[in-house]
Design a protein around this motif. Sequence first.
Motif, mmCIF file in Angstrom:
data_model
loop_
_atom_site.group_PDB
_atom_site.id
_atom_site.type_symbol
_atom_site.label_atom_id
_atom_site.label_comp_id
_atom_site.label_asym_id
_atom_site.label_seq_id
_atom_site.Cartn_x
_atom_site.Cartn_y
_atom_site.Cartn_z
ATOM 1 N N LEU A 150 0.825 -1.196 0.000
ATOM 2 C CA LEU A 150 0.000 0.000 0.000
ATOM 3 C C LEU A 150 0.861 1.248 0.000
ATOM 4 C CD1 LEU A 150 -2.521 -1.196 2.713
ATOM 5 C CD2 LEU A 150 -2.970 -1.022 0.275
ATOM 6 N N SER A 151 0.400 2.267 -0.714
ATOM 7 C CA SER A 151 1.082 3.550 -0.719
ATOM 8 C C SER A 151 0.399 4.479 0.275
ATOM 9 C CB SER A 151 1.028 4.163 -2.128
ATOM 10 O OG SER A 151 -0.277 4.657 -2.393
ATOM 11 N N ALA A 152 0.907 5.716 0.349
ATOM 12 C CA ALA A 152 0.331 6.692 1.269
ATOM 13 C C ALA A 152 -1.095 7.057 0.888
ATOM 14 C CB ALA A 152 1.208 7.939 1.309
ATOM 15 N N ALA A 153 -1.506 6.760 -0.359
ATOM 16 C CA ALA A 153 -2.866 7.095 -0.810
ATOM 17 C C ALA A 153 -3.911 6.139 -0.255
ATOM 18 C CB ALA A 153 -2.921 7.092 -2.338
ATOM 19 N N ARG A 155 -21.473 3.112 -0.623
ATOM 20 C CA ARG A 155 -21.220 2.631 -1.983
ATOM 21 C C ARG A 155 -21.104 3.821 -2.918
ATOM 22 N NH1 ARG A 155 -20.576 -2.162 -3.596
ATOM 23 N NH2 ARG A 155 -21.015 -2.910 -5.694
ATOM 24 N N THR A 156 -19.998 3.884 -3.681
ATOM 25 C CA THR A 156 -19.735 5.038 -4.521
ATOM 26 C C THR A 156 -18.948 4.614 -5.745
ATOM 27 O OG1 THR A 156 -18.826 7.295 -4.518
ATOM 28 C CG2 THR A 156 -17.575 5.619 -3.332
ATOM 29 N N THR A 157 -18.584 5.590 -6.587
ATOM 30 C CA THR A 157 -17.836 5.311 -7.808
ATOM 31 C C THR A 157 -16.358 5.624 -7.603
ATOM 32 O OG1 THR A 157 -18.110 7.553 -8.668
ATOM 33 C CG2 THR A 157 -19.856 5.950 -9.177
ATOM 34 N N PRO A 158 -15.475 5.067 -8.452
ATOM 35 C CA PRO A 158 -14.055 5.380 -8.321
ATOM 36 C C PRO A 158 -13.769 6.869 -8.449
ATOM 37 C CG PRO A 158 -14.348 3.446 -9.700
ATOM 38 C CD PRO A 158 -15.719 3.996 -9.451
ATOM 39 N N ALA A 159 -14.439 7.533 -9.380
ATOM 40 C CA ALA A 159 -14.195 8.966 -9.575
ATOM 41 C C ALA A 159 -14.600 9.763 -8.341
ATOM 42 C CB ALA A 159 -14.967 9.465 -10.806
ATOM 43 N N ASP A 160 -15.764 9.431 -7.768
ATOM 44 C CA ASP A 160 -16.222 10.146 -6.585
ATOM 45 C C ASP A 160 -15.314 9.857 -5.401
ATOM 46 O OD1 ASP A 160 -18.266 11.711 -5.099
ATOM 47 O OD2 ASP A 160 -18.540 9.808 -4.046
ATOM 48 N N LEU A 161 -14.849 8.619 -5.280
ATOM 49 C CA LEU A 161 -13.966 8.259 -4.182
ATOM 50 C C LEU A 161 -12.644 9.020 -4.273
ATOM 51 C CD1 LEU A 161 -13.660 6.422 -1.711
ATOM 52 C CD2 LEU A 161 -12.669 4.701 -3.209
ATOM 53 N N ALA A 162 -12.085 9.099 -5.487
ATOM 54 C CA ALA A 162 -10.831 9.838 -5.675
ATOM 55 C C ALA A 162 -11.011 11.309 -5.318
ATOM 56 C CB ALA A 162 -10.352 9.696 -7.117
ATOM 57 N N GLU A 163 -12.146 11.881 -5.725
ATOM 58 C CA GLU A 163 -12.402 13.295 -5.432
ATOM 59 C C GLU A 163 -12.544 13.521 -3.933
ATOM 60 O OE1 GLU A 163 -15.621 16.817 -6.576
ATOM 61 O OE2 GLU A 163 -15.733 14.851 -7.535
ATOM 62 N N ARG A 164 -13.298 12.649 -3.257
ATOM 63 C CA ARG A 164 -13.484 12.789 -1.813
ATOM 64 C C ARG A 164 -12.162 12.639 -1.060
ATOM 65 N NH1 ARG A 164 -18.686 11.900 0.522
ATOM 66 N NH2 ARG A 164 -20.348 11.821 -1.047
ATOM 67 N N GLY A 216 -9.276 13.422 -2.315
ATOM 68 C CA GLY A 216 -8.327 14.450 -2.763
ATOM 69 C C GLY A 216 -7.112 13.878 -3.443
ATOM 70 N N ILE A 217 -7.324 12.805 -4.226
ATOM 71 C CA ILE A 217 -6.216 12.098 -4.877
ATOM 72 C C ILE A 217 -6.453 12.066 -6.381
ATOM 73 C CG2 ILE A 217 -5.048 9.854 -5.065
ATOM 74 C CD1 ILE A 217 -5.845 9.364 -2.164
ATOM 75 N N ASP A 218 -5.352 12.178 -7.132
ATOM 76 C CA ASP A 218 -5.440 12.076 -8.588
ATOM 77 C C ASP A 218 -6.135 10.774 -8.978
ATOM 78 O OD1 ASP A 218 -4.405 12.776 -11.421
ATOM 79 O OD2 ASP A 218 -3.666 10.739 -11.079
ATOM 80 N N ARG A 219 -7.010 10.849 -9.981
ATOM 81 C CA ARG A 219 -7.850 9.701 -10.317
ATOM 82 C C ARG A 219 -7.029 8.507 -10.792
ATOM 83 N NH1 ARG A 219 -13.317 9.620 -14.116
ATOM 84 N NH2 ARG A 219 -13.653 7.359 -14.012
ATOM 85 N N VAL A 220 -6.000 8.758 -11.600
ATOM 86 C CA VAL A 220 -5.180 7.647 -12.101
ATOM 87 C C VAL A 220 -4.484 6.942 -10.943
ATOM 88 C CG1 VAL A 220 -3.205 7.026 -13.531
ATOM 89 C CG2 VAL A 220 -4.856 8.726 -14.348
ATOM 90 N N ALA A 221 -3.898 7.719 -10.020
ATOM 91 C CA ALA A 221 -3.237 7.124 -8.859
ATOM 92 C C ALA A 221 -4.250 6.400 -7.985
ATOM 93 C CB ALA A 221 -2.515 8.193 -8.059
#
Length: 328
Positions: free
Chosen positions: A9-12, A25-34, A36-41
């Motif tokens: 695991l990384s710091a993300a 339950r949510t989407t990958p895009a929403d999870l990344a936004e919540r 505060g992490i770049d979507r690709v990472a």
Amino acid sequence: MGPSSAPFLSAAAEPLYRAAVASGRTTPADLAERAGIDRVAAEHEIEVLAAIGLLDVRDGAIEAVAPRMPLEQVAAEHAKAADAARRLASVFADVWSEGGDRLNFVEVIADEARINAVEAKLMDDTASTVDGLCIGPVSPRKLQPGMTIPPPRVAVGFLEAMERGVRGRGLYGVSVLEDFEGLAAVHQCIAAGEQARVFAQVPLNLMVFDDKRAFITVPGQKGARRSAIVVHESGLLDCLVSLFEVFWQMGVPLSAESQVVDALEGGPGPGEQQLLSYLAAGLTDEAIARDLGVSARTVGRRIARLEEVLGAHSRFQLAVQASRRDWI
């Protein structure tokens, strides 16, 4: 998921898992936004969390999973790796006994100049991979305070091998990284492209070249200089390759910025194990402090110390790394 495939695991990971717990339950895009992490990472780390079993990913949606059982599974895999290492020790003994006087796949070298020449030749001939365990310099003398010797691969063509495309993996004992110069030498290897990890109980200095040759350095007897053993293709070489993989999986990843401190001698004591168990269960510092009868500040200092020992960048990673070492 076997011990040879356990992801790291990384710091993300922690902010993503926190966001997943808070979001439902949510989407990958929403999870990344919540988080505060770049979507690709985030997508890569979500795959790692799902592989461990901490996230449930189905039909394009993500949901957090309670952590205790997945982390216990990681701990069980670590126990399997330790059992595999013990079985390898038995195989080593059988190979040695069966070889008798026919050990032509083992070459012992005692001359220092020849040791260096053979090591350099093995490195020059390497086409694809160099894997190494490193406990530091092997010598009958003791290093005085402030005296250091960089990891030997830096001096025998390792950087040149990396430049021509050889893949390098190095697992370092904590003692190699305890002073500034030793750590700087490891960082030099990492900067050249080496994947590096650290583990407190690295057993020997070993390099494996293309899985076809192994090079072991051992201390000399009665004040003599070091000796080297070259192992050619054989059952013994297969055992050494497997031995490296077992210890590699138990190591903590190093980055170019990593700092290492003394490891806990002999593993954690009952107090540290209790603290780690509480963290894995999700208790707050205040709840832990009340149970242990200490201040929350003391709990925080003890947690920070454990994070340093295990190379963890967050309490979430601390729980995972401790589980992988069967500390909880």
